[in-house]
Design a protein around this motif. Structure first.
Motif, PDB file in Angstrom:
ATOM      1  N   ASN A  57      -2.846   4.384   3.763  1.00 29.88           N
ATOM      2  CA  ASN A  57      -2.803   4.604   2.315  1.00 29.88           C
ATOM      3  C   ASN A  57      -1.567   5.388   1.882  1.00 29.88           C
ATOM      4  O   ASN A  57      -1.188   5.343   0.703  1.00 29.88           O
ATOM      5  CB  ASN A  57      -4.042   5.379   1.855  1.00 29.88           C
ATOM      6  N   TYR A  58      -0.971   6.117   2.806  1.00 27.81           N
ATOM      7  CA  TYR A  58       0.029   7.104   2.436  1.00 27.81           C
ATOM      8  C   TYR A  58       1.472   6.662   2.668  1.00 27.81           C
ATOM      9  O   TYR A  58       2.361   7.040   1.906  1.00 27.81           O
ATOM     10  CB  TYR A  58      -0.238   8.418   3.166  1.00 27.81           C
ATOM     11  N   PHE A  59       1.708   5.901   3.721  1.00 29.30           N
ATOM     12  CA  PHE A  59       3.079   5.487   4.019  1.00 29.30           C
ATOM     13  C   PHE A  59       3.398   4.173   3.319  1.00 29.30           C
ATOM     14  O   PHE A  59       2.618   3.216   3.387  1.00 29.30           O
ATOM     15  CB  PHE A  59       3.293   5.358   5.529  1.00 29.30           C
ATOM     16  N   ASN A  60       4.539   4.144   2.675  1.00 27.42           N
ATOM     17  CA  ASN A  60       4.955   2.966   1.915  1.00 27.42           C
ATOM     18  C   ASN A  60       5.707   1.984   2.809  1.00 27.42           C
ATOM     19  O   ASN A  60       6.854   1.625   2.573  1.00 27.42           O
ATOM     20  CB  ASN A  60       5.832   3.396   0.730  1.00 27.42           C
ATOM     21  N   CYS A  61       5.023   1.588   3.878  1.00 30.77           N
ATOM     22  CA  CYS A  61       5.567   0.592   4.799  1.00 30.77           C
ATOM     23  C   CYS A  61       4.392  -0.216   5.328  1.00 30.77           C
ATOM     24  O   CYS A  61       3.240   0.100   5.050  1.00 30.77           O
ATOM     25  CB  CYS A  61       6.329   1.250   5.953  1.00 30.77           C
ATOM     26  N   ASP A  62       4.670  -1.266   6.065  1.00 27.39           N
ATOM     27  CA  ASP A  62       3.581  -2.034   6.664  1.00 27.39           C
ATOM     28  C   ASP A  62       2.815  -1.151   7.645  1.00 27.39           C
ATOM     29  O   ASP A  62       3.422  -0.402   8.421  1.00 27.39           O
ATOM     30  CB  ASP A  62       4.119  -3.263   7.394  1.00 27.39           C
ATOM     31  N   MET A  63       1.500  -1.220   7.615  1.00 24.68           N
ATOM     32  CA  MET A  63       0.660  -0.418   8.501  1.00 24.68           C
ATOM     33  C   MET A  63      -0.391  -1.310   9.147  1.00 24.68           C
ATOM     34  O   MET A  63      -0.863  -2.278   8.543  1.00 24.68           O
ATOM     35  CB  MET A  63      -0.041   0.704   7.725  1.00 24.68           C
ATOM     36  N   ILE A  64      -0.746  -0.976  10.375  1.00 29.48           N
ATOM     37  CA  ILE A  64      -1.814  -1.657  11.108  1.00 29.48           C
ATOM     38  C   ILE A  64      -2.810  -0.606  11.559  1.00 29.48           C
ATOM     39  O   ILE A  64      -2.423   0.452  12.069  1.00 29.48           O
ATOM     40  CB  ILE A  64      -1.272  -2.414  12.330  1.00 29.48           C
TER      41      ILE A  64
END
Length: 252
Positions: A57-64
């Motif tokens: 929810n916090y990092f403005n990048c693709d997350m898995i």
């Protein structure tokens, strides 16, 4: 003139962490590094199971989202499939040093070209404050109400020291974020870990000594002091492995 601003790589939403928890500081440092290196658009983060389970929810990048402890394995797959991407895991001590220990050790032994941010707060935070692999001798937790007895439970695991015995890892450093000076040093280490990946040098792990005022039963101020007085003596700060620096030193 802008004096202070939120990093673009950090979404502008409230964090769910407890008051005094230093996860938020580390989130900001990672995001600042992403901004400064210009890698936000090609970064993939791997979220763990633990207090930072909602890092996506916090990092403005693709997350898995990884299964408990499997973040280094997921990161390995992503990096090998997409070698031009920047891949990092963000893991707590229960996730990385307990159920995920095998994934951590073998990713390091293979010198996978990934970056690992390891949050060590000496306790299981999300699930109520049980003793963790990193809980200190004598430390009171929900499952060690009389203090960790090393005769019964063994000794805490020093992850940086353990991984430094392997030939594989490129860079291992332990930092903390309990004061301004240490926060600045932590950012420098995190930036170097990401730069190592950009340069194709291999596995970098930054261990961050962090606070957990809620489960330690302390005020935020007391928790910061506890890091200085209890955690750092057992988990000394510093660089535990830097293959590039060591090679340059030998050449000179």
């Amino acid at each position: 003139m802008v004096v202070f601003d939120k990093p673009h790589a950090l979404n502008d939403i409230p964090l769910h962490y407890c008051p005094g928890c230093t996860h938020g500081i580390v989130h900001r440092l990672v995001a600042e590094v992403m901004d400064e290196l210009g890698i936000e658009g090609r970064t993939v983060g791997i979220a763990p199971v633990g207090c930072s389970v909602m890092a996506y929810n916090y990092f403005n990048c693709d997350m898995i989202e990884a299964a408990h402890g499997r973040a280094p394995a997921i990161a390995t797959g992503v990096k090998r499939a997409l070698p031009e991407n920047i891949v990092f895991t963000y893991q707590g001590d229960g996730d990385l040093a307990s159920i995920g220990m095998a994934e951590t050790v073998h990713a390091a032994a293979r010198n996978e070209n990934i970056t690992v941010i390891f949050i060590n707060n000496a306790i299981y935070g999300m699930t109520g404050g049980q003793m963790a692999p990193t809980s200190l001798p004598g430390q009171v937790t929900q499952t060690s109400p009389y203090g960790r007895d090393v005769k019964h439970c063994g000794f805490p695991i020093r992850v940086c020291e353990m991984l430094s015995t392997l030939d594989g890892p490129e860079y291992l450093e332990r930092v903390t974020v309990n004061n301004v000076k240490n926060i600045r040093a932590a950012k420098k280490a995190i930036k170097k870990a990401f730069q190592n990946q950009l340069d194709g040098k291999g596995f970098s792990l930054i261990e961050v000594l962090s606070t957990c005022p809620t489960n330690w039963g302390m005020t935020p101020q007391a928790a910061l002091k506890w890091v200085d007085e209890k955690m750092i003596p057992y988990y000394p700060l510093g660089v535990y492995k830097d293959r590039t620096a060591a090679a340059e030193k030998e050449e000179n």
